[in-house]
Design a protein around this motif. Structure first.
Motif, short mmCIF file in Angstrom:
data_model
loop_
_atom_site.label_atom_id
_atom_site.label_comp_id
_atom_site.label_asym_id
_atom_site.label_seq_id
_atom_site.Cartn_x
_atom_site.Cartn_y
_atom_site.Cartn_z
N UNK A 91 0.47 -1.72 -0.06
CA UNK A 91 -0.42 -0.18 -0.13
C UNK A 91 0.85 1.01 -0.38
N UNK A 92 1.91 1.48 0.78
CA UNK A 92 2.78 2.38 0.42
C UNK A 92 3.33 2.79 -1.03
N UNK A 93 3.41 2.11 -1.14
CA UNK A 93 4.26 1.53 -3.26
C UNK A 93 3.18 2.90 -4.13
N UNK A 94 1.71 2.03 -3.58
CA UNK A 94 0.63 2.19 -4.22
C UNK A 94 0.88 3.58 -4.39
N UNK A 95 0.59 4.57 -2.06
CA UNK A 95 0.50 5.03 -1.97
C UNK A 95 1.65 6.89 -2.58
N UNK A 96 2.46 6.25 -2.88
CA UNK A 96 3.41 6.94 -3.19
C UNK A 96 3.45 7.04 -4.90
N UNK A 97 3.55 5.89 -5.37
CA UNK A 97 3.39 6.19 -6.88
C UNK A 97 1.75 7.49 -7.09
N UNK A 98 0.88 6.79 -6.33
CA UNK A 98 -0.35 8.20 -6.11
C UNK A 98 0.08 9.53 -6.40
N UNK A 99 0.74 9.52 -5.27
CA UNK A 99 1.83 10.72 -4.69
C UNK A 99 1.66 11.84 -6.01
N UNK A 100 2.94 11.19 -6.23
CA UNK A 100 3.78 11.34 -7.21
C UNK A 100 2.93 11.83 -8.57
N UNK A 101 1.79 10.87 -9.48
CA UNK A 101 1.57 11.02 -10.64
C UNK A 101 0.84 12.20 -10.53
N UNK A 160 7.80 -1.52 -8.54
CA UNK A 160 7.42 -2.30 -6.70
C UNK A 160 6.33 -2.95 -6.69
N UNK A 161 5.74 -2.20 -5.87
CA UNK A 161 4.23 -2.62 -6.08
C UNK A 161 3.86 -3.74 -7.38
N UNK A 162 3.64 -3.44 -8.84
CA UNK A 162 3.37 -4.98 -9.38
C UNK A 162 3.96 -6.07 -8.89
N UNK A 163 5.31 -5.61 -8.86
CA UNK A 163 6.29 -6.68 -8.44
C UNK A 163 6.33 -7.23 -7.78
N UNK A 164 5.70 -6.86 -6.86
CA UNK A 164 4.96 -8.04 -5.18
C UNK A 164 3.78 -8.33 -4.78
N UNK A 165 3.24 -7.45 -5.91
CA UNK A 165 1.72 -8.08 -6.16
C UNK A 165 1.10 -8.06 -7.74
N UNK A 166 1.22 -8.13 -8.42
CA UNK A 166 0.48 -7.96 -10.07
C UNK A 166 -0.70 -8.02 -9.83
#
Length: 182
Positions: free
Chosen positions: A7-17, A30-36
């Motif tokens: 969730x941290x990776x997804x949230x960081x991606x959302x925040x950066x986009x 990173x997020x997709x490598x952990x859970x595709x």
């Protein structure tokens, strides 16, 4: 994998986009490598492909994957339909619009605006106008109402008949014909 880290990776991606694309891509990878099959990461990757890279085929793939993993992910539908329209996949876009209307909590007003834009792309301007007017019934804020009104005016301008410039030419022809008869 710890769900919090994902969730941290997804949230960081959302925040950066879309302001920091490098960080967005890094965190999405990173997020997709952990859970595709993470629907939100797939959705954001699809938006990145469409909006930043213009790769609509990849975007379609990621949107389809996001929906395959979470059919009730309502954020996907409007963006996915727009990508289909941008890619001139009008029949597919219409099918997705029809399906999206059956999904709970999807914004009906937004779907109707996209439907009207699809009609406009297909040069069915009268249908587009009717659909924009119908969309106003599902609008709940003044900003969106103003947007729909501007869209209606834009489409009306497309279907207005152009002023005839040939009327002067016709008058000149009639005058010449009268002179020739005398």
């Amino acid at each position: 994998m710890d769900t919090n880290l994902l969730n941290n990776y997804v949230l960081k991606a959302i925040d950066a986009y879309p302001y920091d694309l490098e960080e967005t891509v890094e965190n999405l990878n990173y997020a997709l490598s952990y859970e595709s099959h993470n629907a939100y990461a797939l959705y954001l990757m699809a938006r990145l492909q469409a909006e930043q890279f213009g790769d609509y085929e990849k975007a379609k793939y990621y949107f389809a994957e996001a929906l395959a993993n979470k059919m009730d992910f309502i954020k996907v539908y409007p963006k996915y339909i727009l990508v289909l329209i941008w890619n001139h996949d009008y029949e597919e876009a219409q099918k997705l619009i029809n399906f999206a209307h059956t999904v709970k909590a999807v914004g009906k007003g937004e779907l109707l605006v996209i439907q009207a834009q699809l009609f406009e792309c297909q040069e069915a301007y009268k249908e587009a106008l009717k659909t924009f007017k119908k969309a106003k019934l599902f609008v709940y804020n003044n900003g969106f109402t103003s947007f729909v009104d501007s869209e209606i005016n834009r489409v009306k301008n497309k279907i207005k008949p152009k002023k005839k410039k040939s009327s002067k030419k016709k008058e000149n022809k009639k005058r010449k014909q009268k002179k020739n008869k005398k």
